[in-house]
Design a protein around this motif. Structure first.
Motif, PDB file in Angstrom:
ATOM      1  N   MET A   1      10.783   7.078   2.600  1.00 40.92           N
ATOM      2  CA  MET A   1       9.957   5.983   2.130  1.00 40.92           C
ATOM      3  C   MET A   1       9.018   6.428   1.012  1.00 40.92           C
ATOM      4  SD  MET A   1       7.180   3.757   4.233  1.00 40.92           S
ATOM      5  CE  MET A   1       6.093   2.697   3.336  1.00 40.92           C
ATOM      6  N   GLY A   2       8.751   7.712   0.908  1.00 42.80           N
ATOM      7  CA  GLY A   2       7.788   8.223  -0.068  1.00 42.80           C
ATOM      8  C   GLY A   2       8.074   7.778  -1.500  1.00 42.80           C
ATOM      9  N   ASP A   3       7.126   7.996  -2.339  1.00 41.03           N
ATOM     10  CA  ASP A   3       7.207   7.636  -3.747  1.00 41.03           C
ATOM     11  C   ASP A   3       7.659   8.879  -4.511  1.00 41.03           C
ATOM     12  OD1 ASP A   3       5.989   7.572  -6.513  1.00 41.03           O
ATOM     13  OD2 ASP A   3       5.486   5.546  -5.868  1.00 41.03           O
ATOM     14  N   ARG A   6       4.623  10.551  -6.124  1.00 40.04           N
ATOM     15  CA  ARG A   6       3.510  10.967  -5.270  1.00 40.04           C
ATOM     16  C   ARG A   6       3.941  11.696  -4.006  1.00 40.04           C
ATOM     17  NH1 ARG A   6       1.405   6.760  -7.925  1.00 40.04           N
ATOM     18  NH2 ARG A   6       2.277   5.025  -6.784  1.00 40.04           N
ATOM     19  N   GLY A   7       5.209  11.623  -3.643  1.00 38.24           N
ATOM     20  CA  GLY A   7       5.634  12.236  -2.396  1.00 38.24           C
ATOM     21  C   GLY A   7       5.086  11.468  -1.206  1.00 38.24           C
ATOM     22  N   ASN A   8       4.845  12.159  -0.105  1.00 36.54           N
ATOM     23  CA  ASN A   8       4.385  11.510   1.120  1.00 36.54           C
ATOM     24  C   ASN A   8       2.909  11.708   1.404  1.00 36.54           C
ATOM     25  OD1 ASN A   8       6.894  10.473   1.531  1.00 36.54           O
ATOM     26  ND2 ASN A   8       7.501  11.957   3.082  1.00 36.54           N
ATOM     27  N   VAL A   9       2.193  12.344   0.496  1.00 35.84           N
ATOM     28  CA  VAL A   9       0.745  12.459   0.625  1.00 35.84           C
ATOM     29  C   VAL A   9       0.138  11.900  -0.654  1.00 35.84           C
ATOM     30  CG1 VAL A   9      -1.237  14.006   0.928  1.00 35.84           C
ATOM     31  CG2 VAL A   9       0.930  14.510   2.090  1.00 35.84           C
ATOM     32  N   ILE A  80       0.778   5.247   6.561  1.00 31.58           N
ATOM     33  CA  ILE A  80       1.594   4.048   6.375  1.00 31.58           C
ATOM     34  C   ILE A  80       2.945   4.248   7.061  1.00 31.58           C
ATOM     35  CG2 ILE A  80       2.731   2.563   4.689  1.00 31.58           C
ATOM     36  CD1 ILE A  80       0.529   3.413   2.668  1.00 31.58           C
ATOM     37  N   LYS A  81       3.254   3.372   8.014  1.00 28.11           N
ATOM     38  CA  LYS A  81       4.535   3.347   8.723  1.00 28.11           C
ATOM     39  C   LYS A  81       4.943   4.715   9.270  1.00 28.11           C
ATOM     40  CE  LYS A  81       6.052  -0.694   6.195  1.00 28.11           C
ATOM     41  NZ  LYS A  81       6.987  -1.294   5.271  1.00 28.11           N
ATOM     42  N   SER A  85       0.817   9.701   4.244  1.00 27.13           N
ATOM     43  CA  SER A  85      -0.625   9.904   4.364  1.00 27.13           C
ATOM     44  C   SER A  85      -1.277   9.310   3.119  1.00 27.13           C
ATOM     45  CB  SER A  85      -0.947  11.395   4.475  1.00 27.13           C
ATOM     46  OG  SER A  85      -2.346  11.582   4.516  1.00 27.13           O
ATOM     47  N   ASP A  86      -2.009   8.211   3.302  1.00 27.67           N
ATOM     48  CA  ASP A  86      -2.617   7.464   2.197  1.00 27.67           C
ATOM     49  C   ASP A  86      -4.119   7.696   2.230  1.00 27.67           C
ATOM     50  OD1 ASP A  86      -3.148   5.677   0.141  1.00 27.67           O
ATOM     51  OD2 ASP A  86      -3.008   3.910   1.437  1.00 27.67           O
ATOM     52  N   ASN A  87      -4.635   8.394   1.226  1.00 29.39           N
ATOM     53  CA  ASN A  87      -6.036   8.803   1.187  1.00 29.39           C
ATOM     54  C   ASN A  87      -6.708   8.310  -0.083  1.00 29.39           C
ATOM     55  OD1 ASN A  87      -5.873  10.855   3.536  1.00 29.39           O
ATOM     56  ND2 ASN A  87      -4.156  11.362   2.205  1.00 29.39           N
ATOM     57  N   MET A  88      -7.943   7.797   0.054  1.00 28.97           N
ATOM     58  CA  MET A  88      -8.682   7.306  -1.102  1.00 28.97           C
ATOM     59  C   MET A  88     -10.140   7.741  -1.003  1.00 28.97           C
ATOM     60  SD  MET A  88      -9.152   3.464  -2.617  1.00 28.97           S
ATOM     61  CE  MET A  88     -10.230   2.924  -1.303  1.00 28.97           C
ATOM     62  N   LEU A  89     -10.612   8.368  -2.072  1.00 28.60           N
ATOM     63  CA  LEU A  89     -12.010   8.742  -2.183  1.00 28.60           C
ATOM     64  C   LEU A  89     -12.755   7.625  -2.899  1.00 28.60           C
ATOM     65  CD1 LEU A  89     -11.426  12.416  -3.332  1.00 28.60           C
ATOM     66  CD2 LEU A  89     -12.201  11.665  -1.070  1.00 28.60           C
TER      67      LEU A  89
END
Length: 161
Positions: A1-3, A6-9, A80-81, A85-89
């Protein structure tokens, strides 16, 4: 599913830009889960920049507003699903001017809005509602110019403490 890029993180950044009247700079995206909702200007960190550089770039690209950095407000992190790992500063920024120039490719609208108005707006994101209730309590200040050791090879190294 990753981008593929961006990969999976994922590491994203978002900016709370507050003008001299206490209004917040908010955007309405044309896509994503935030389509049609007010949210903070945001985007992903590129491989050749620090997170604080990324947030100032994203705010400028989306809104035409140049900013100065005040500090780090917080972190939003999730999975996500079970796969990404979806991280936002989230950073606090001050505008160097207030003349909006909308990036029409990504955005429906950009406005300066008071947090009280955002609390009443059903089209404000969950994060905006939470921030409007909490306001700015504990901003982490930037410390720059530190070298943790030449053996690491950092070309940029910054602390928000």
């Amino acid at each position: 599913m990753g981008d593929a890029k961006r990969g999976n993180v994922w590491l994203g950044v978002s900016g709370l830009v507050v003008d001299e009247n206490g209004r917040w700079l908010v955007v309405k995206k044309k896509y994503s889960g935030l389509k049609g909702k007010w949210s903070f200007p945001a985007g992903f960190v590129k491989n050749d920049e620090t997170a604080d550089e990324a947030v100032m770039r994203e705010v400028l690209e989306e809104t035409g507003i140049d900013t100065s950095l005040n500090g780090l407000i917080g972190l939003r992190t999730g999975v996500i699903k079970g796969e990404i790992s979806d991280n936002m500063l989230l950073f606090a920024l001050s505008p160097l001017h207030t003349n909006i120039k909308i990036q029409h490719d990504e955005l429906m609208d950009v406005q300066w809005m008071h947090p009280d108005a955002l609390l009443q707006d059903p089209n404000a994101s969950v994060l905006l509602h939470k921030m409007a209730k909490e306001a700015l309590r504990d901003t982490k200040q930037l410390t720059d110019g530190i070298n943790p050791g030449d053996q690491f090879g950092y070309t940029a190294y910054k602390l928000f403490l």
